[in-house]
Structure formats: C-alpha cells, structure tokens
Design an enzyme around this catalytic site. Sequence first.
Site, mmCIF file in Angstrom:
data_model
loop_
_atom_site.group_PDB
_atom_site.id
_atom_site.type_symbol
_atom_site.label_atom_id
_atom_site.label_comp_id
_atom_site.label_asym_id
_atom_site.label_seq_id
_atom_site.Cartn_x
_atom_site.Cartn_y
_atom_site.Cartn_z
ATOM 1 C CB CYS A 66 -72.048 76.062 -27.232
ATOM 2 S SG CYS A 66 -71.158 73.960 -26.791
ATOM 3 C CB CYS A 71 -69.316 72.786 -29.104
ATOM 4 S SG CYS A 71 -69.290 74.172 -28.900
ATOM 5 C CE LYS A 74 -67.438 70.605 -33.173
ATOM 6 N NZ LYS A 74 -67.083 72.378 -33.553
ATOM 7 C CE1 TYR A 208 -61.700 76.160 -33.186
ATOM 8 C CE2 TYR A 208 -61.096 78.977 -34.112
ATOM 9 C CZ TYR A 208 -61.349 77.685 -33.297
ATOM 10 O OH TYR A 208 -60.453 77.946 -32.212
ATOM 11 C CD GLU A 212 -65.030 72.589 -36.086
ATOM 12 O OE1 GLU A 212 -64.193 71.996 -35.234
ATOM 13 O OE2 GLU A 212 -66.114 73.480 -35.559
ATOM 14 C CG HIS A 477 -46.057 51.694 -26.332
ATOM 15 N ND1 HIS A 477 -45.634 52.498 -27.717
ATOM 16 C CD2 HIS A 477 -45.658 50.465 -26.797
ATOM 17 C CE1 HIS A 477 -45.637 51.717 -28.425
ATOM 18 N NE2 HIS A 477 -45.900 50.842 -28.511
ATOM 19 C CD GLU A 482 -45.970 56.092 -27.711
ATOM 20 O OE1 GLU A 482 -44.895 55.351 -26.752
ATOM 21 O OE2 GLU A 482 -46.622 54.511 -27.858
HETATM 22 P P1 FAD Z 1 -73.897 82.188 -26.908
HETATM 23 O O1 FAD Z 1 -73.908 80.696 -26.631
HETATM 24 O O2 FAD Z 1 -74.408 82.776 -28.516
HETATM 25 O O3 FAD Z 1 -75.272 82.710 -26.281
HETATM 26 C C1 FAD Z 1 -75.736 83.768 -26.670
HETATM 27 C C2 FAD Z 1 -77.232 83.939 -26.082
HETATM 28 O O4 FAD Z 1 -78.046 84.982 -26.192
HETATM 29 C C3 FAD Z 1 -78.376 83.284 -27.162
HETATM 30 O O5 FAD Z 1 -78.684 82.287 -26.595
HETATM 31 C C4 FAD Z 1 -79.196 84.413 -27.708
HETATM 32 O O6 FAD Z 1 -80.244 84.234 -28.443
HETATM 33 C C5 FAD Z 1 -79.359 85.269 -26.670
HETATM 34 N N1 FAD Z 1 -79.787 86.404 -26.746
HETATM 35 C C6 FAD Z 1 -78.580 87.425 -27.798
HETATM 36 N N2 FAD Z 1 -79.126 88.503 -27.848
HETATM 37 C C7 FAD Z 1 -80.094 88.494 -26.497
HETATM 38 C C8 FAD Z 1 -80.679 89.433 -25.848
HETATM 39 N N3 FAD Z 1 -81.210 90.765 -26.598
HETATM 40 N N4 FAD Z 1 -81.965 89.053 -25.121
HETATM 41 C C9 FAD Z 1 -81.557 87.999 -24.492
HETATM 42 N N5 FAD Z 1 -81.139 86.838 -25.582
HETATM 43 C C10 FAD Z 1 -80.764 87.263 -26.063
HETATM 44 N N6 FAD Z 1 -66.829 76.605 -29.363
HETATM 45 C C11 FAD Z 1 -65.556 75.311 -28.669
HETATM 46 O O7 FAD Z 1 -65.099 75.679 -27.442
HETATM 47 N N7 FAD Z 1 -65.652 74.391 -28.995
HETATM 48 C C12 FAD Z 1 -66.325 74.040 -30.409
HETATM 49 O O8 FAD Z 1 -66.802 72.784 -30.847
HETATM 50 C C13 FAD Z 1 -66.895 74.883 -30.984
HETATM 51 N N8 FAD Z 1 -67.591 74.442 -31.914
HETATM 52 C C14 FAD Z 1 -68.744 75.882 -32.600
HETATM 53 C C15 FAD Z 1 -68.672 75.159 -33.989
HETATM 54 C C16 FAD Z 1 -69.962 76.401 -34.070
HETATM 55 C C17 FAD Z 1 -71.315 76.136 -35.774
HETATM 56 C C18 FAD Z 1 -70.037 77.293 -34.350
HETATM 57 C C19 FAD Z 1 -71.037 78.324 -34.850
HETATM 58 C C20 FAD Z 1 -69.441 77.872 -33.213
HETATM 59 C C21 FAD Z 1 -68.674 76.710 -32.162
HETATM 60 N N9 FAD Z 1 -67.887 77.297 -31.272
HETATM 61 C C22 FAD Z 1 -67.059 76.427 -30.014
HETATM 62 C C23 FAD Z 1 -67.528 79.157 -30.979
HETATM 63 C C24 FAD Z 1 -69.423 78.434 -29.109
HETATM 64 O O9 FAD Z 1 -70.527 77.857 -29.860
HETATM 65 C C25 FAD Z 1 -69.192 80.479 -28.798
HETATM 66 O O10 FAD Z 1 -68.158 80.429 -28.238
HETATM 67 C C26 FAD Z 1 -70.072 79.735 -27.670
HETATM 68 O O11 FAD Z 1 -71.271 79.277 -27.810
HETATM 69 C C27 FAD Z 1 -70.313 81.653 -27.391
HETATM 70 O O12 FAD Z 1 -71.033 81.759 -25.379
HETATM 71 P P2 FAD Z 1 -72.216 83.092 -25.569
HETATM 72 O O13 FAD Z 1 -72.454 82.588 -24.428
HETATM 73 O O14 FAD Z 1 -70.549 83.996 -25.502
HETATM 74 O O15 FAD Z 1 -72.823 83.002 -26.394
HETATM 75 P P1 NDP Z 2 -63.745 83.054 -38.855
HETATM 76 O O1 NDP Z 2 -63.825 84.533 -38.133
HETATM 77 O O2 NDP Z 2 -62.756 82.528 -37.419
HETATM 78 O O3 NDP Z 2 -63.702 83.014 -40.254
HETATM 79 C C1 NDP Z 2 -64.217 83.760 -41.219
HETATM 80 C C2 NDP Z 2 -64.053 82.929 -42.421
HETATM 81 O O4 NDP Z 2 -65.060 83.011 -43.423
HETATM 82 C C3 NDP Z 2 -62.621 83.637 -43.180
HETATM 83 O O5 NDP Z 2 -62.404 81.601 -43.721
HETATM 84 C C4 NDP Z 2 -62.734 84.257 -43.902
HETATM 85 O O6 NDP Z 2 -61.539 84.727 -45.041
HETATM 86 C C5 NDP Z 2 -63.953 84.142 -44.906
HETATM 87 N N1 NDP Z 2 -64.704 85.179 -45.197
HETATM 88 C C6 NDP Z 2 -64.561 86.103 -44.338
HETATM 89 N N2 NDP Z 2 -65.593 87.113 -45.379
HETATM 90 C C7 NDP Z 2 -65.775 86.328 -47.220
HETATM 91 C C8 NDP Z 2 -66.211 86.791 -48.365
HETATM 92 N N3 NDP Z 2 -67.701 87.357 -47.952
HETATM 93 N N4 NDP Z 2 -66.251 85.702 -48.718
HETATM 94 C C9 NDP Z 2 -65.539 84.131 -48.765
HETATM 95 N N5 NDP Z 2 -64.771 84.436 -47.639
HETATM 96 C C10 NDP Z 2 -64.768 85.195 -46.559
HETATM 97 O O7 NDP Z 2 -65.790 82.345 -39.053
HETATM 98 P P2 NDP Z 2 -66.227 80.871 -38.076
HETATM 99 O O8 NDP Z 2 -67.410 81.196 -38.382
HETATM 100 O O9 NDP Z 2 -65.693 80.386 -39.376
HETATM 101 O O10 NDP Z 2 -66.032 80.690 -36.573
HETATM 102 C C11 NDP Z 2 -65.919 82.144 -36.027
HETATM 103 C C12 NDP Z 2 -65.399 81.463 -34.298
HETATM 104 O O11 NDP Z 2 -66.236 80.283 -33.842
HETATM 105 C C13 NDP Z 2 -64.482 81.156 -34.067
HETATM 106 O O12 NDP Z 2 -63.218 82.061 -34.086
HETATM 107 C C14 NDP Z 2 -63.968 80.307 -33.019
HETATM 108 O O13 NDP Z 2 -63.518 80.629 -32.004
HETATM 109 C C15 NDP Z 2 -65.591 79.781 -32.560
HETATM 110 N N6 NDP Z 2 -65.401 78.437 -33.623
HETATM 111 C C16 NDP Z 2 -65.468 77.897 -32.444
HETATM 112 C C17 NDP Z 2 -65.042 75.937 -33.346
HETATM 113 C C18 NDP Z 2 -63.974 74.749 -32.178
HETATM 114 O O14 NDP Z 2 -63.672 75.638 -31.105
HETATM 115 N N7 NDP Z 2 -63.562 73.809 -32.683
HETATM 116 C C19 NDP Z 2 -65.824 75.935 -34.363
HETATM 117 C C20 NDP Z 2 -66.499 76.339 -34.750
HETATM 118 C C21 NDP Z 2 -66.137 77.820 -34.035
HETATM 119 P P3 NDP Z 2 -60.595 85.141 -44.877
HETATM 120 O O15 NDP Z 2 -59.315 84.675 -43.905
HETATM 121 O O16 NDP Z 2 -59.984 85.398 -46.296
HETATM 122 O O17 NDP Z 2 -60.654 86.455 -43.982
#
Ligand code: FAD
Ligand code: NDP
Length: 502
Positions: A66, A71, A74, A208, A212, A477, A482
């Site tokens: 995140c 997050c 992004k 997502y 985004e 408003h 609203e």
């Molecule tokens: P993570 O935050 O992934 O943390 C896991 C940590 O463990 C990492 O630092 C990793 O390097 C470390 N790790 C892994 N293996 C090991 C190991 N063996 N030993 C030590 N350390 C290790 N969520 C939202 O709510 N709002 C958003 O707007 C949003 N935007 C997102 C945008 C993007 C592009 C992405 C990819 C995700 C987004 N998410 C968003 C999802 C959110 O980031 C994740 O759901 C959240 O970070 C999950 O938290 P976590 O603690 O489970 O894992």
């Molecule tokens: P998702 O698993 O949600 O989506 C993957 C996307 O990639 C789908 O559209 C899927 O299509 C497509 N896809 C998968 N394989 C292929 C392929 N081989 N070729 C072409 N298209 C493919 O993954 P995201 O990485 O987008 O998000 C992961 C999670 O991160 C989300 O579930 C969300 O919870 C979290 N997140 C939250 C955000 C927020 O809160 N604003 C922002 C970003 C992430 P198909 O539907 O056909 O399988």
Amino acid sequence: MRGSIHRFSSILSSIRFYDYDVVVIGGGSGGLACSKEAAQLGLNVAVLDYVEPSAKGTKWGLGGTCVNVGCIPKKLMHQAALLGTAVKDARKYGWQISGPISHDWATMAEAVQNHVRSLNWGHRVQLQDKKVKYLNMKGSLVDEHTVTALTKAGKEMTLTAKNIVIATGGRPKFPTNIPGAVEHGITSDDIFWLKESPGKTLVVGASYVALECAGFLTGIGLDTTVMVRSIALRGFDQQMAELVTDYMESYGTKFAWKCVPKSVEKLPSGALQVIWTDMLTGNEHKDTYDTVLWAVGRAPETKALGLNKLGVQLNKKTGKIIVGVDESTTVPNIYAFGDISQGRPELTPTAIKAGKLLARRLAGRSTALMNYDNVPTTVFTPLEYGCVGLSEEEAESRHGKDNIEVFHAFYKPLEFTVAERDASQCYLKVICERAGVQKILGLHFTGSNAGEVTQGFAMGFQCGATYSHLLETVGIHPTSAEELVKVNITKRSGLDATVTGC
Ligand code: FAD
Ligand code: NDP
C-alpha cells in the site's frame, strides 16, 4: 519433598520459553498494524519485512504494498491527473492560464517517491517507539514456534515465538506464456518508481490496478490503451463498470476490447512491438509502445515460507493460506491475514483492522473477530466509483429479481456545469429489499470524491440502513452525495432517472 521437586521440574520442562510472544512475518499494512497493537498491549513482538526486488530491479522500503507500490503512490498520481482536469475547468471559472498546459513526470514521481520515503521512515520510528523489534530480514518457518530470518547479505538468525503471524501479502503476476512479457514489461511494482515518463503505454488487464493506472496515465497526458480480454472490473456491478470505462473512453483512454496479447518484442529503435489477437475476429494486430504494463492480477507470497512441511494448508487454486474466522491456519499458533489469506478482500483497511483484532486476541484482551461483511471500496479511476454491499447482479441472484427494488439517478454535479463537463456517467443506485422495511443491500456511486461519499454511507449500511432511513436523512446542499438521500425513481418504473432542478 522429593515428589514435589520432581513435579515442579516436570512442569518447568513442559513450559517453553520463547524469544518473543509474537513474530510477525511481513511489515505491510496488516503486519505493521498487528505488531504495533500487540506490543502496545504488552507483548514482546518482532516483525520481519523484506522486499524482494521486482523483475525490473525496483526496490522500496518498509510498509508493504500500500505504502510503496499501491494505494499511496496510486492515489497521489490519480490526484496529479485530477489536477490536470481541474486546470482545464479553471479556465471556464475565469483563471487566466496562458499557453497549453503540460505535465512533467519526473517532478511528480520525485515528489511522490519522497512522500513514500517519509512514510517508510515514519513506520520505522513508530516500531521503535512502540518497542517492536524490526528486522529487515526474509522470514521462513522451521516449525510452529521457530522462524529463520535471512538478511540480504545472507546472515541468518533464528527466532522462537509463542505465536507466528504471516502477513506477507502478494506481488503482481506476469503472464507465463507470452514471449517478451517479463523481459520487456513492467508491473505496478515498477510504475510508481520510474524516473522517466512511461510514454505511450499499453496496460494489459481490466481490474482495479489496470483501470486506475490507465486512468492516471491518460490524465497526465499519455497515450494509453487498456487491453481487456473479457470484461472490466469483474466482480463489480457491471452497469457501474460500464459507466467507469465509458467515462475513461470519453476522457481519452483507448480500449482494445476482447483482445489478448501474443508477444512483446523490443525493436532496434527501443520501442516495444506488441502483437495481439482480437478474440472476436481471430485477426492479429500490432502496434508499438514505450511501456507495457501487466496488471493481470497478484500472486500470494508463500513460496519462501516453507509452509508445506509444517502442514499449513493452502488453497490449491490461488496458493493463498486457508484461514478460519479467527485468522488461524491449519497449524495451531500460526495465523495469517491480509492479502495472503484465502477469501479475504485485498484491501488495506481490512488488513489493518484484522491485524489489530488478531493482536488483541493474542494478548488475551478481546475475543472480537473481524467482520468481513459490508466492506466498502472505491476504484480511483478518472470518474471514481465507490460501492458497498451487493452488486445488482449479486442481489438478483441471491434474492430474486422480483424481490429487490433498485432506486437510481443520473445526476449532474454542480461543479460540472460551469466547467461544461459531460456528466453522462455520473450515476448512483441503491439496491433494496422490495418488501418489509426495504433494507439496503447495495449502494453504488460514480462521481467526484466517490471514496469520501461512500465511506459515510458505509456506516449507515453497517448499521442496517433501510430505504426509509435514507429518505429520512437530510441532505447537504449543494453536494453530489445528497442525491443519494433523494433517490426515488425505481428502475422497475421505467421513468427517466435524470435529476432535474435543485
Ligand atoms: P502487503 O502490504 O503486501 O505487505 C506484505 C509485506 O511482507 C511486504 O512488505 C513484503 O515485501 C513482505 N514479505 C513478503 N514475504 C516476506 C518474507 N518471507 N519475510 C519478510 N517479509 C516478507 N487497497 C486499498 O484499500 N485501497 C487502495 O486504493 C489500494 N490501491 C492499490 C493499488 C495497487 C497498485 C495495488 C497493487 C494494491 C492496492 N491496494 C489498495 C491493495 C493493498 O495495497 C493491499 O490489500 C494491502 O497492502 C495488503 O496488506 P498486507 O499486509 O496483506 O500485505
Ligand atoms: P485482479 O485479479 O482483480 O484482476 C486481474 C485482471 O487481469 C482481470 O481484469 C483479468 O481479466 C485480467 N487478466 C488476468 N490474466 C490475464 C491475461 N493473461 N491476459 C489478459 N488479462 C488478464 O487483479 P488486480 O491486480 O487488478 O487487483 C488485485 C487486488 O488489489 C484487487 O482485488 C483489489 O482488492 C486490490 N486493489 C485495490 C484497489 C483499491 O482499493 N482502489 C486498487 C488496486 C488494487 P479476467 O476478468 O478476464 O480474469
């Protein structure tokens, strides 16, 4: 006397002394929240966080997905894009802005990256203040009470703990069967850390992350195409998903619908040539891009943990850890939550809340479990989309089409009027039970600040709000929110749902 000494020494030998009460593997949103809370409640806690560089070599600091590659960067880049639209609007509001406006990636990226580094530092300080032992080491399990930790330089350390918590999250996937995908592509682990503009970009995927990223790239003026193999925003209400992508199309994002990439090749010019197949016609097409961004989903980080030999069960299809309602795994004393756990939303607030609640249970202070129902979320696309509860499709399949009432409205945000912005996709709907008190089953909103709007309504939803609660609520408003408390046209009526007047 001799007997009681013997009993005492056998009790002593059955008690194991551990280095820590809790060792948390993973210092992301969930792991940090859990370790800080546990330490605050008096437990002796260590947290291990280690970032494996991306395939492109991108690295970052403490805080997980995140903070570093999710997050936070992004939302800041989304804000950069929104400001571009605001500058265009500003002219209509009388601001004298001479010449064409342009965006500088390096300035934005540096500012965003500096903010992320400040958060990395803040997390380290907080761990220190709360007396959590932070180890920048990669953890793996030896047995249910023992973790080995490895530094980047290969130095090893063993830690024992009464409880082990796994919060290692996930990492972006690359497609496995597309030549050139890994060599020439990047993922969300890289995009926020690029020093230079990605230029003309192909984003593959339609959920997502894909939408985004494509949204903010378009917003800062880059030629951006989204390649969609099936539908956009799978799992979300599809009427809303269509509004989101329709708006993006009118905003300038190109969509290659029902297309799948076949190969990526680097040309002598340095440009990336992508060949793809149109699944409807079977025809092949090609074009060149500066960047190919794979946003095709995420894979859980379990491989390095050595879980199989301990009997921690994983879901065979997803590879995620199977957990119970209390985040317990199939091995006592080992817990898992956040993105690594099966069936949980992949969202930061759920990981944080689940981590805190787990810490309280491990400290014996509470028995409260995480409630994963009614989790609100927002997709930060150019036109934001916020929702809580069921999609219309899900409500129909669970309750039956005849047993739900959908109230909806197309509204025009006041701010769009003077700016002469098209509001065709600004829409909201509230899905209710049709009979009885008309409990709200789902609430959906596209528009500016959808996250802020949805957050407030999510509380009403959590309290079991009904349609009459909504109507009894006095609006603020003039706002877009609203419109939600005024919604009165049902889909069933077929009446025009366009809001007119004040
Ligand atoms: P993570 O935050 O992934 O943390 C896991 C940590 O463990 C990492 O630092 C990793 O390097 C470390 N790790 C892994 N293996 C090991 C190991 N063996 N030993 C030590 N350390 C290790 N969520 C939202 O709510 N709002 C958003 O707007 C949003 N935007 C997102 C945008 C993007 C592009 C992405 C990819 C995700 C987004 N998410 C968003 C999802 C959110 O980031 C994740 O759901 C959240 O970070 C999950 O938290 P976590 O603690 O489970 O894992
Ligand atoms: P998702 O698993 O949600 O989506 C993957 C996307 O990639 C789908 O559209 C899927 O299509 C497509 N896809 C998968 N394989 C292929 C392929 N081989 N070729 C072409 N298209 C493919 O993954 P995201 O990485 O987008 O998000 C992961 C999670 O991160 C989300 O579930 C969300 O919870 C979290 N997140 C939250 C955000 C927020 O809160 N604003 C922002 C970003 C992430 P198909 O539907 O056909 O399988």
